[in-house]
Design a protein around this motif. Structure first.
Motif, mmCIF file in Angstrom:
data_model
loop_
_atom_site.group_PDB
_atom_site.id
_atom_site.type_symbol
_atom_site.label_atom_id
_atom_site.label_comp_id
_atom_site.label_asym_id
_atom_site.label_seq_id
_atom_site.Cartn_x
_atom_site.Cartn_y
_atom_site.Cartn_z
ATOM 1 N N LEU A 1 -10.809 -42.087 -21.154
ATOM 2 C CA LEU A 1 -11.929 -41.208 -21.492
ATOM 3 C C LEU A 1 -13.108 -41.450 -20.559
ATOM 4 O O LEU A 1 -13.733 -40.492 -20.083
ATOM 5 C CB LEU A 1 -12.334 -41.421 -22.952
ATOM 6 C CG LEU A 1 -13.376 -40.476 -23.510
ATOM 7 C CD1 LEU A 1 -12.899 -39.034 -23.447
ATOM 8 C CD2 LEU A 1 -13.698 -40.855 -24.946
ATOM 9 N N ALA A 2 -13.396 -42.713 -20.269
ATOM 10 C CA ALA A 2 -14.501 -43.040 -19.360
ATOM 11 C C ALA A 2 -14.247 -42.456 -17.966
ATOM 12 O O ALA A 2 -15.165 -41.927 -17.328
ATOM 13 C CB ALA A 2 -14.687 -44.553 -19.275
ATOM 14 N N ILE A 3 -13.000 -42.533 -17.508
ATOM 15 C CA ILE A 3 -12.657 -41.969 -16.199
ATOM 16 C C ILE A 3 -12.836 -40.456 -16.209
ATOM 17 O O ILE A 3 -13.411 -39.881 -15.271
ATOM 18 C CB ILE A 3 -11.215 -42.363 -15.811
ATOM 19 C CG1 ILE A 3 -11.141 -43.868 -15.541
ATOM 20 C CG2 ILE A 3 -10.738 -41.568 -14.597
ATOM 21 C CD1 ILE A 3 -9.729 -44.414 -15.449
ATOM 22 N N LEU A 4 -12.369 -39.804 -17.261
ATOM 23 C CA LEU A 4 -12.498 -38.353 -17.352
ATOM 24 C C LEU A 4 -13.965 -37.929 -17.401
ATOM 25 O O LEU A 4 -14.358 -36.952 -16.752
ATOM 26 C CB LEU A 4 -11.750 -37.835 -18.580
ATOM 27 C CG LEU A 4 -10.233 -37.992 -18.530
ATOM 28 C CD1 LEU A 4 -9.621 -37.642 -19.883
ATOM 29 C CD2 LEU A 4 -9.627 -37.159 -17.422
ATOM 30 N N ILE A 5 -14.776 -38.651 -18.145
ATOM 31 C CA ILE A 5 -16.206 -38.340 -18.220
ATOM 32 C C ILE A 5 -16.849 -38.513 -16.850
ATOM 33 O O ILE A 5 -17.638 -37.669 -16.405
ATOM 34 C CB ILE A 5 -16.902 -39.211 -19.285
ATOM 35 C CG1 ILE A 5 -16.453 -38.787 -20.684
ATOM 36 C CG2 ILE A 5 -18.421 -39.129 -19.161
ATOM 37 C CD1 ILE A 5 -16.868 -39.723 -21.796
#
Length: 79
Positions: free
Chosen positions: A45-49
């Motif tokens: 999720l952090a990478i996608l954000i």
């Protein structure tokens, strides 16, 4: 003008606040992701954000994630 930010542990208090807010935002986004059963861990999720914050189209990114999941499922089915 106000006084300059204090330096604590090599970071200014403003940096510390920004880091805290970013972590809190990620925690909230991860909770929402879990409630919606998105199947994303916090790191993903952090990478996608981060990708979205750097200009990647969210709809295109979602399409890529879906395709990668389909491919992974197909590979597991073949194994």
């Amino acid at each position: 003008q106000g006084s300059p930010p204090r330096v604590v542990g090599g970071q200014t208090t403003m940096d510390n606040v920004a880091v805290y807010q970013a972590k809190e935002t990620l925690d909230i986004a991860h909770e929402i992701s879990k409630l919606l059963d998105c199947g994303l861990d916090k790191e993903s999720l952090a990478i996608l954000i981060a990708l979205c914050e750097n200009g990647v189209n969210p709809e295109a990114l979602a399409a890529v994630v879906k395709e990668l999941r389909r491919e992974a499922a197909a590979l597991q089915a073949d194994a």
